[in-house]
Design an enzyme around this catalytic site. Structure first.
Site: not given
Ligand code: SAJ
Length: 445
Positions: A324, A202, A256, A150, A253
């Site tokens: 990404r 998560k 995650c 995390r 973006g």
């Protein structure tokens, strides 16, 4: 303890280095030798990472290779890209990692999965697979836990060592052993639970962020229609002791927040309407920003077709070189469709699929519009540079700020996400106010 870390990417490499720095004997494994070289040579620019790797390599406790060897603990940090409805593709790298561990698994070993996965994966997919391939029995011969990372890209090494960790064992003994491992490397609290709850937590963390940002994005449009600066209103609302609104932006973006919530939506789409809508709201932001740029250009008599637009910041957020799911690419795609000429500018980004100009002064030459997409620290003080930039641009230029980087842009038509238009410091040309109460509601009230 002998540790084998599989997947030396954004999480695996720092994890391997931290394990080594804390005295473990670590073998970092990646199936791609080229990637291995690049990673270890410092392609991952995170503060403190190179120093950590050097400590490990010089002490002989951190080695890298392309094949798995025997170890006490195996830590899996391979990617799990979301592919809608195709768990086999999402889990392909995890299952390949399991296959490569199985021949080396011995009694007493611990296997830890860190990759983001749908709830139930560790117990329902990984455990039977590893039992079958190794001929050993989970819970008595070897132990298995899900321990999500995390950490925040940009502050990765610090957070890896200091954040609280969730440790989800498939049984009590697995949880206990995994917790003991993490207590040797993190100073934060180690919170022990079951693997399913850990998997869900998560996904909930990143879903919380996605929904919160979607709310901020929606509030940004509402504030603009109402002639309010949304960032000021959010800052004030956040002074309430139980309100914690995030900020609007040109799109979400990274690897995650735009991706992980889909693992929840996919399982039960009919029960995840709010999450799906939030993802759609965020995904719509690049298009809305591009259309605001087109609209603003039209107001100063410049057709979008043929206009030269500089997008500042192609990284997915300020302060990182990672591109990404870059919102800049989404904005550009819409602008290209309207015939605009797009110039990408970024002082640090790497791996963007189009040419990027690092020098801002060179990028703005002859441009009609300048739009801040990622708020890099290098853009601090941009307001002072604007007069110089304006002189290099075509007459009657547009400045667009999607991140709240500047307060005013003298000599530009200035559009701020979540605020509206201003010229020479004065709010002008606000969008037509939308009815607060719809016609239908008006009739029934
Ligand atoms: N963003 C906004 N508004 C905000 C915050 C972020 O539009 O108020 C945008 C950013 O510009 C960026 C995207 O969201 O495009 C994600 O940025 P981020 O800084 O919020 O998160 P990441 O992807 O860099 O890292 C996240 C972190 N999660 C949360 O903040 C809940 C990190 O703690 C996680 O460990 C990481 O994902 C991960 O690996 O899951």
């Amino acid at each position: 303890m002998k540790c084998c870390v599989l997947g030396l990417g954004y999480i695996g490499l720092p994890t391997a280095a931290l394990l080594a720095a804390r005295g473990h004997d670590v073998l970092g494994v990646d199936v791609d030798p080229q990637r291995l070289d690049l990673m270890v040579q410092g392609v991952l620019r995170e503060s403190g990472l190179m120093e950590l790797i050097e400590v490990g390599v010089l002490s002989g406790r951190l080695r890298t290779g392309t094949t798995v060897h025997e170890a006490d603990t195996f830590v899996i940090c391979v990617p799990t890209p979301h592919v809608a409805g195709r768990q086999d593709l999402t889990l392909a790298d995890v299952l390949a990692a399991i296959e490569s561990i199985a021949p080396h698994l011995r009694k007493g070993n611990l296997v830890v999965l860190e990759s983001t996965v749908p709830p139930g994966t560790t117990d329902d997919v990984i455990r039977p697979c590893l039992d079958r391939l190794s001929g050993l029995s989970c819970g008595s011969d070897y132990f298995l836990a899900y321990c999500p990372e995390r950490v925040l890209p940009g502050n990765l090494v610090h957070e890896l060592a200091h954040n609280a960790r969730i440790v989800g064992g498939v049984d009590d003994e697995s949880g206990r052993r995994a917790a003991a491992l993490f207590r040797t490397i993190v100073s934060g609290e180690v919170l022990v639970t079951g693997s399913r709850t850990a998997e869900m937590s998560k996904l909930m963390e990143n879903t919380y962020a996605a929904v919160n940002i979607a709310l901020a994005n929606e509030l940004a449009w509402l504030a603009e229609y109402a002639g309010i600066d949304v960032r000021e209103a959010i800052a004030l609302a956040n002074r309430h002791p139980r309100v914690n609104l995030m900020n609007p932006g040109p799109g979400v973006g990274g690897h995650c927040i735009p991706v992980d919530p889909w693992f929840l939506v996919d399982g039960t789409p009919a029960s995840a309407c709010l999450i799906s809508q939030a993802l759609r709201t965020n995904d719509g932001m690049p298009g809305r920003v591009a259309s605001a740029i087109g609209d603003a250009l039209a107001r100063i008599g410049k057709p979008i077709s043929g206009a030269r637009v500089v997008l500042m910041g192609v990284a997915y957020k300020g302060g990182v070189d990672d591109v990404r799911e870059s919102p800049a690419l989404g904005v550009a795609t819409w602008l290209w469709e309207s015939g605009a000429d797009v110039i990408f500018q970024d002082p640090i980004a790497t791996g963007f699929p189009h040419p990027v100009e690092p020098d801002l002064l060179a990028a703005v030459s002859g441009a009609d519009a300048l739009a801040v997409i990622a708020d890099h620290p290098q853009y601090l003080g941009l307001e002072l540079l604007l007069p110089r930039l304006r002189r290099l641009m075509r007459p009657n230029p547009l400045f667009v700020d999607t991140r709240g980087v500047v307060k005013s842009a003298e000599g530009f038509l200035f559009w701020r996400l979540g605020c509206g238009f201003a010229k020479d410091g004065n709010v002008v040309l606000n969008r037509p106010a939308q009815p607060v109460v719809s016609e239908e509601l008006r009739k029934t009230s």
